[in-house]
Design a protein around this motif. Structure first.
Motif, short mmCIF file in Angstrom:
data_model
loop_
_atom_site.label_atom_id
_atom_site.label_comp_id
_atom_site.label_asym_id
_atom_site.label_seq_id
_atom_site.Cartn_x
_atom_site.Cartn_y
_atom_site.Cartn_z
N ALA A 70 -10.57 10.76 -102.01
CA ALA A 70 -10.80 10.38 -103.41
C ALA A 70 -11.90 11.25 -104.03
O ALA A 70 -11.76 11.71 -105.18
CB ALA A 70 -11.16 8.91 -103.51
N LEU A 71 -12.96 11.50 -103.28
CA LEU A 71 -14.04 12.36 -103.79
C LEU A 71 -13.54 13.79 -103.99
O LEU A 71 -13.88 14.44 -104.98
CB LEU A 71 -15.24 12.34 -102.83
N LEU A 72 -12.75 14.28 -103.05
CA LEU A 72 -12.23 15.65 -103.18
C LEU A 72 -11.26 15.76 -104.36
O LEU A 72 -11.21 16.78 -105.03
CB LEU A 72 -11.54 16.08 -101.89
N LEU A 73 -10.52 14.70 -104.62
CA LEU A 73 -9.58 14.72 -105.75
C LEU A 73 -10.27 14.59 -107.10
O LEU A 73 -9.65 14.85 -108.14
CB LEU A 73 -8.53 13.62 -105.59
N CYS A 74 -11.54 14.23 -107.11
CA CYS A 74 -12.31 14.16 -108.36
C CYS A 74 -12.75 15.54 -108.84
O CYS A 74 -13.15 15.69 -110.01
CB CYS A 74 -13.54 13.27 -108.19
N GLU A 75 -12.70 16.53 -107.98
CA GLU A 75 -13.19 17.86 -108.34
C GLU A 75 -12.49 18.47 -109.56
O GLU A 75 -13.15 19.05 -110.41
CB GLU A 75 -13.13 18.79 -107.14
N PRO A 76 -11.16 18.34 -109.69
CA PRO A 76 -10.54 18.92 -110.89
C PRO A 76 -11.02 18.29 -112.20
O PRO A 76 -10.92 18.92 -113.26
CB PRO A 76 -9.04 18.65 -110.67
#
Length: 187
Positions: A35-41
């Motif tokens: 979830a944290l990695l998917l927030c990057e965009p």
């Protein structure tokens, strides 16, 4: 203001990446890490919106708007590969998995370099599209010359990177004598 936001987005990228990888491997919370990695965009979406609002509010298009387009293009073209590469290294260091190793020799290395170059082509295409939209949005060719120069810069970088990638295919690096590396296809 735009340059400050680019710096904040870059710092935010690395903070989210570190937090995501720490959650995945140190805290053993893979869903939270994902979830944290998917927030990057979302950082790039914020940068895009703020840049568009800056232009809409009458700011003269300048180098910072072009840099924002290149930054977003780079993230689209290379962001996933960068995250995947760092995730592989974190899995190796923190989870005992084998280290990620791209091919080092032969045509497998050339194919790998070609894929990396395609990321640069995608980055240049995205940046060109964003710059074209910005030039259309401003609507005054006399004011958008700096944005057009960034388009040329993006494709110049893609061309130079393409020549470097092509050099791996024209003259593939040979494995050291006595250490034949098995040819593996890049992922």
């Amino acid at each position: 203001m735009i340059v400050t936001l680019i710096v904040i987005c870059e710092i935010g990228f690395w903070v989210l990446l570190a937090a995501g990888l720490a959650a995945r491997y140190l805290l053993r919370m893979p869903r939270t890490g994902l979830a944290l990695l998917l927030c990057e965009p979302l950082l790039e979406v914020v940068l895009l919106v703020v840049t568009a609002l800056d232009l809409r509010n009458g700011a003269d298009p300048n180098w910072s708007h072009g840099l924002a387009a290149l930054y977003i293009g780079y993230t689209v073209g290379h962001g996933h590969r960068t995250v995947k590469w760092l995730d592989g290294h974190a899995a190796h260091r923190l989870d005992g998995r084998p280290p990620p190793r791209p091919p080092r020799h032969g045509m497998a290395r050339a194919a790998h370099e070609g894929k990396v170059w395609l990321g640069t082509v995608v980055a240049a295409a995205v940046a060109t599209g964003l710059l074209a939209l910005a030039m259309w949005y401003v609507g005054d060719p006399a004011r958008t010359g700096s944005l057009e120069s960034w388009t040329h810069t993006a494709w110049r970088v893609a061309g130079i990177h393409g020549l470097i990638a092509l050099s791996y295919a024209i003259r593939p690096k040979k494995a050291p004598a006595g250490r034949a590396e098995p040819e593996k296809t890049p992922r």
